[in-house]
Design a protein around this motif. Structure first.
Motif, PDB file in Angstrom:
ATOM      1  N   PRO A   1      29.321  54.050  32.823  1.00 16.01           N
ATOM      2  CA  PRO A   1      29.335  53.107  33.945  1.00 16.01           C
ATOM      3  C   PRO A   1      30.360  51.980  33.784  1.00 16.01           C
ATOM      4  CG  PRO A   1      27.115  53.327  33.023  1.00 16.01           C
ATOM      5  CD  PRO A   1      28.019  54.170  32.209  1.00 16.01           C
ATOM      6  N   GLU A   2      30.693  51.607  32.546  1.00 16.98           N
ATOM      7  CA  GLU A   2      31.635  50.501  32.377  1.00 16.98           C
ATOM      8  C   GLU A   2      33.048  50.867  32.800  1.00 16.98           C
ATOM      9  OE1 GLU A   2      31.504  52.456  28.306  1.00 16.98           O
ATOM     10  OE2 GLU A   2      29.984  51.794  29.693  1.00 16.98           O
ATOM     11  N   ALA A   3      33.305  52.151  33.084  1.00 18.10           N
ATOM     12  CA  ALA A   3      34.631  52.575  33.546  1.00 18.10           C
ATOM     13  C   ALA A   3      34.868  52.165  34.997  1.00 18.10           C
ATOM     14  CB  ALA A   3      34.775  54.082  33.398  1.00 18.10           C
ATOM     15  N   ARG A   4      33.799  51.980  35.758  1.00 16.92           N
ATOM     16  CA  ARG A   4      33.915  51.619  37.174  1.00 16.92           C
ATOM     17  C   ARG A   4      34.326  50.150  37.291  1.00 16.92           C
ATOM     18  NH1 ARG A   4      29.109  52.295  41.509  1.00 16.92           N
ATOM     19  NH2 ARG A   4      29.405  54.442  40.901  1.00 16.92           N
ATOM     20  N   PRO A   5      35.394  49.853  38.051  1.00 18.80           N
ATOM     21  CA  PRO A   5      35.788  48.448  38.241  1.00 18.80           C
ATOM     22  C   PRO A   5      34.730  47.672  39.013  1.00 18.80           C
ATOM     23  CG  PRO A   5      37.561  49.934  38.873  1.00 18.80           C
ATOM     24  CD  PRO A   5      36.331  50.772  38.673  1.00 18.80           C
ATOM     25  N   LEU A   6      34.736  46.363  38.842  1.00 23.17           N
ATOM     26  CA  LEU A   6      33.864  45.497  39.631  1.00 23.17           C
ATOM     27  C   LEU A   6      34.462  45.355  41.028  1.00 23.17           C
ATOM     28  CD1 LEU A   6      33.126  42.761  36.939  1.00 23.17           C
ATOM     29  CD2 LEU A   6      31.676  44.679  37.633  1.00 23.17           C
ATOM     30  N   PRO A   7      33.656  45.026  42.037  1.00 20.08           N
ATOM     31  CA  PRO A   7      34.206  44.895  43.394  1.00 20.08           C
ATOM     32  C   PRO A   7      35.330  43.862  43.458  1.00 20.08           C
ATOM     33  CG  PRO A   7      31.811  44.930  43.460  1.00 20.08           C
ATOM     34  CD  PRO A   7      32.210  44.844  42.007  1.00 20.08           C
ATOM     35  N   PRO A   8      36.388  44.147  44.213  1.00 17.55           N
ATOM     36  CA  PRO A   8      37.509  43.204  44.330  1.00 17.55           C
ATOM     37  C   PRO A   8      37.075  41.885  44.973  1.00 17.55           C
ATOM     38  CG  PRO A   8      38.129  45.378  45.121  1.00 17.55           C
ATOM     39  CD  PRO A   8      36.648  45.400  44.910  1.00 17.55           C
ATOM     40  N   ARG A   9      37.770  40.811  44.559  1.00 12.08           N
ATOM     41  CA  ARG A   9      37.537  39.470  45.118  1.00 12.08           C
ATOM     42  C   ARG A   9      38.834  38.937  45.719  1.00 12.08           C
ATOM     43  NH1 ARG A   9      36.777  35.587  41.398  1.00 12.08           N
ATOM     44  NH2 ARG A   9      37.854  36.804  39.848  1.00 12.08           N
ATOM     45  N   VAL A  10      38.725  38.092  46.728  1.00 14.32           N
ATOM     46  CA  VAL A  10      39.900  37.487  47.360  1.00 14.32           C
ATOM     47  C   VAL A  10      40.440  36.382  46.475  1.00 14.32           C
ATOM     48  CG1 VAL A  10      40.732  36.159  49.329  1.00 14.32           C
ATOM     49  CG2 VAL A  10      39.090  37.967  49.681  1.00 14.32           C
ATOM     50  N   ILE A  11      41.751  36.425  46.260  1.00 10.72           N
ATOM     51  CA  ILE A  11      42.434  35.366  45.514  1.00 10.72           C
ATOM     52  C   ILE A  11      43.112  34.412  46.490  1.00 10.72           C
ATOM     53  CG2 ILE A  11      44.253  34.897  43.816  1.00 10.72           C
ATOM     54  CD1 ILE A  11      41.663  36.276  42.767  1.00 10.72           C
ATOM     55  N   SER A  12      43.751  34.979  47.529  1.00 14.22           N
ATOM     56  CA  SER A  12      44.387  34.151  48.556  1.00 14.22           C
ATOM     57  C   SER A  12      44.481  34.939  49.855  1.00 14.22           C
ATOM     58  CB  SER A  12      45.783  33.695  48.115  1.00 14.22           C
ATOM     59  OG  SER A  12      46.643  34.806  47.985  1.00 14.22           O
ATOM     60  N   ALA A  13      44.569  34.212  50.958  1.00 10.61           N
ATOM     61  CA  ALA A  13      44.684  34.843  52.274  1.00 10.61           C
ATOM     62  C   ALA A  13      45.596  34.004  53.152  1.00 10.61           C
ATOM     63  CB  ALA A  13      43.312  34.974  52.930  1.00 10.61           C
ATOM     64  N   THR A  14      46.402  34.693  53.962  1.00 11.47           N
ATOM     65  CA  THR A  14      47.245  34.036  54.966  1.00 11.47           C
ATOM     66  C   THR A  14      46.964  34.731  56.293  1.00 11.47           C
ATOM     67  OG1 THR A  14      49.127  35.544  54.764  1.00 11.47           O
ATOM     68  CG2 THR A  14      49.049  33.682  53.208  1.00 11.47           C
ATOM     69  N   GLY A  15      47.766  34.430  57.300  1.00 16.38           N
ATOM     70  CA  GLY A  15      47.602  35.072  58.595  1.00 16.38           C
ATOM     71  C   GLY A  15      48.007  36.530  58.587  1.00 16.38           C
ATOM     72  N   SER A  16      48.794  36.961  57.569  1.00 16.49           N
ATOM     73  CA  SER A  16      49.260  38.351  57.555  1.00 16.49           C
ATOM     74  C   SER A  16      49.090  39.061  56.207  1.00 16.49           C
ATOM     75  CB  SER A  16      50.740  38.400  57.948  1.00 16.49           C
ATOM     76  OG  SER A  16      51.508  37.693  56.992  1.00 16.49           O
ATOM     77  N   SER A  17      48.454  38.403  55.235  1.00 18.17           N
ATOM     78  CA  SER A  17      48.266  39.063  53.935  1.00 18.17           C
ATOM     79  C   SER A  17      47.000  38.577  53.240  1.00 18.17           C
ATOM     80  CB  SER A  17      49.469  38.815  53.024  1.00 18.17           C
ATOM     81  OG  SER A  17      49.514  37.466  52.612  1.00 18.17           O
ATOM     82  N   ILE A  18      46.498  39.429  52.356  1.00 20.58           N
ATOM     83  CA  ILE A  18      45.361  39.079  51.505  1.00 20.58           C
ATOM     84  C   ILE A  18      45.656  39.609  50.112  1.00 20.58           C
ATOM     85  CG2 ILE A  18      42.937  39.578  50.975  1.00 20.58           C
ATOM     86  CD1 ILE A  18      42.276  39.426  53.850  1.00 20.58           C
ATOM     87  N   THR A  19      45.433  38.770  49.105  1.00 21.26           N
ATOM     88  CA  THR A  19      45.572  39.196  47.716  1.00 21.26           C
ATOM     89  C   THR A  19      44.183  39.327  47.124  1.00 21.26           C
ATOM     90  OG1 THR A  19      47.694  38.077  47.492  1.00 21.26           O
ATOM     91  CG2 THR A  19      46.529  38.602  45.442  1.00 21.26           C
ATOM     92  N   VAL A  20      43.906  40.508  46.538  1.00 23.76           N
ATOM     93  CA  VAL A  20      42.614  40.756  45.902  1.00 23.76           C
ATOM     94  C   VAL A  20      42.836  41.010  44.411  1.00 23.76           C
ATOM     95  CG1 VAL A  20      41.454  41.627  47.958  1.00 23.76           C
ATOM     96  CG2 VAL A  20      42.679  43.221  46.495  1.00 23.76           C
ATOM     97  N   ARG A  21      41.807  40.714  43.626  1.00 22.98           N
ATOM     98  CA  ARG A  21      41.832  40.946  42.178  1.00 22.98           C
ATOM     99  C   ARG A  21      40.503  41.564  41.788  1.00 22.98           C
ATOM    100  NH1 ARG A  21      42.984  35.734  39.163  1.00 22.98           N
ATOM    101  NH2 ARG A  21      45.054  36.126  39.974  1.00 22.98           N
ATOM    102  N   TRP A  22      40.536  42.433  40.778  1.00 21.77           N
ATOM    103  CA  TRP A  22      39.313  43.069  40.288  1.00 21.77           C
ATOM    104  C   TRP A  22      39.332  43.064  38.772  1.00 21.77           C
ATOM    105  CZ3 TRP A  22      43.206  45.332  43.015  1.00 21.77           C
ATOM    106  CH2 TRP A  22      44.016  46.221  42.326  1.00 21.77           C
ATOM    107  N   HIS A  23      38.161  43.283  38.194  1.00 29.38           N
ATOM    108  CA  HIS A  23      38.022  43.313  36.740  1.00 29.38           C
ATOM    109  C   HIS A  23      37.426  44.645  36.312  1.00 29.38           C
ATOM    110  CE1 HIS A  23      39.048  39.116  36.233  1.00 29.38           C
ATOM    111  NE2 HIS A  23      38.320  38.861  37.300  1.00 29.38           N
ATOM    112  N   VAL A  24      37.827  45.096  35.134  1.00 31.05           N
ATOM    113  CA  VAL A  24      37.256  46.285  34.522  1.00 31.05           C
ATOM    114  C   VAL A  24      36.856  45.927  33.100  1.00 31.05           C
ATOM    115  CG1 VAL A  24      38.443  48.042  35.883  1.00 31.05           C
ATOM    116  CG2 VAL A  24      39.552  47.103  33.881  1.00 31.05           C
ATOM    117  N   VAL A  25      35.771  46.534  32.620  1.00 31.50           N
ATOM    118  CA  VAL A  25      35.316  46.288  31.258  1.00 31.50           C
ATOM    119  C   VAL A  25      36.246  46.996  30.277  1.00 31.50           C
ATOM    120  CG1 VAL A  25      33.415  46.618  29.633  1.00 31.50           C
ATOM    121  CG2 VAL A  25      32.937  45.940  31.986  1.00 31.50           C
ATOM    122  N   ARG A  26      36.558  48.253  30.588  1.00 33.60           N
ATOM    123  CA  ARG A  26      37.481  49.013  29.742  1.00 33.60           C
ATOM    124  C   ARG A  26      38.909  48.597  30.059  1.00 33.60           C
ATOM    125  NH1 ARG A  26      35.978  55.283  29.609  1.00 33.60           N
ATOM    126  NH2 ARG A  26      38.049  55.241  28.702  1.00 33.60           N
TER     127      ARG A  26
END
Length: 186
Positions: free
Chosen positions: A66-91
């Motif tokens: 199960p630790e191979a599955r990444p955690l759900p992505p989170r928003v780092i920044s958002a504009t009117g035309s873009s969104i940056t997401v980041r995720w974490h993995v244990v492995r």
């Protein structure tokens, strides 16, 4: 006293490393089994072969742990035309990631990219106010992990037009009024 406190921790990490290596070997062997079952020599489309291939893929995914599955992505920044997401993995040995999105209210997920080599991605050229979910999975050797859970509902920023400059009224009559203004000061 410090040596005895470190020793159990060191043993625990060694056991985890051995289990991780063994799990990877098992996952790669199962992936080879899957490739053999679905490769060019396999009978195309037969129900028994398809069921065997799905079962082999499930075994390979379960072997990753199960630790191979990444955690759900989170928003780092958002504009009117873009969104940056980041995720974490244990492995930390993931070779690459696949990011998918699904518009709010839609059923199907769509691939954004399968070749992401970092744990962050910026989606560009999105319409303002667009709402959607994203999810990610990791590639370990020849096997993809299961997808993360979906992100919270993401939304690009709804931008307001800039405030106009100086306004002027002219040509006033009983039925009309002419209004003009200077462009916004950006």
């Amino acid at each position: 006293a410090a040596v005895s406190a470190v020793s159990p921790m060191l043993r625990m990490w060694k056991e985890r490393a051995r289990a991780d290596i063994e799990g990877r070997k098992q996952a790669e062997a199962l992936a080879e089994e899957l490739a053999a079952a679905t490769g060019p020599g396999a009978a195309g489309g037969a129900d028994a072969d398809t069921a065997a291939a799905v079962a082999a893929e499930d075994k390979a995914l379960d072997a990753l742990a199960p630790e191979a599955r990444p955690l759900p992505p989170r928003v780092i920044s958002a504009t009117g035309s873009s969104i940056t997401v980041r995720w974490h993995v244990v492995r930390t040995d993931a070779a690459r990631f696949e990011l998918q999105y699904r518009p709010k209210g839609a059923q199907n997920w769509r691939v954004v990219s399968r070749g992401i080599h970092v744990r962050e991605f910026t989606m560009r050229n999105l319409p303002p106010g667009k709402e959607f979910f994203v999810r990610v999975r990791a590639r370990y050797g020849t096997v993809w992990s299961k997808f993360s859970g979906p992100s919270v509902l993401l939304k690009t920023v709804q931008l307001r037009p800039a405030k106009p400059g100086r306004t002027r009224c002219s040509n006033a009559s009983l039925n009309s009024l002419r209004v003009s203004w200077d462009p916004p000061n950006d």
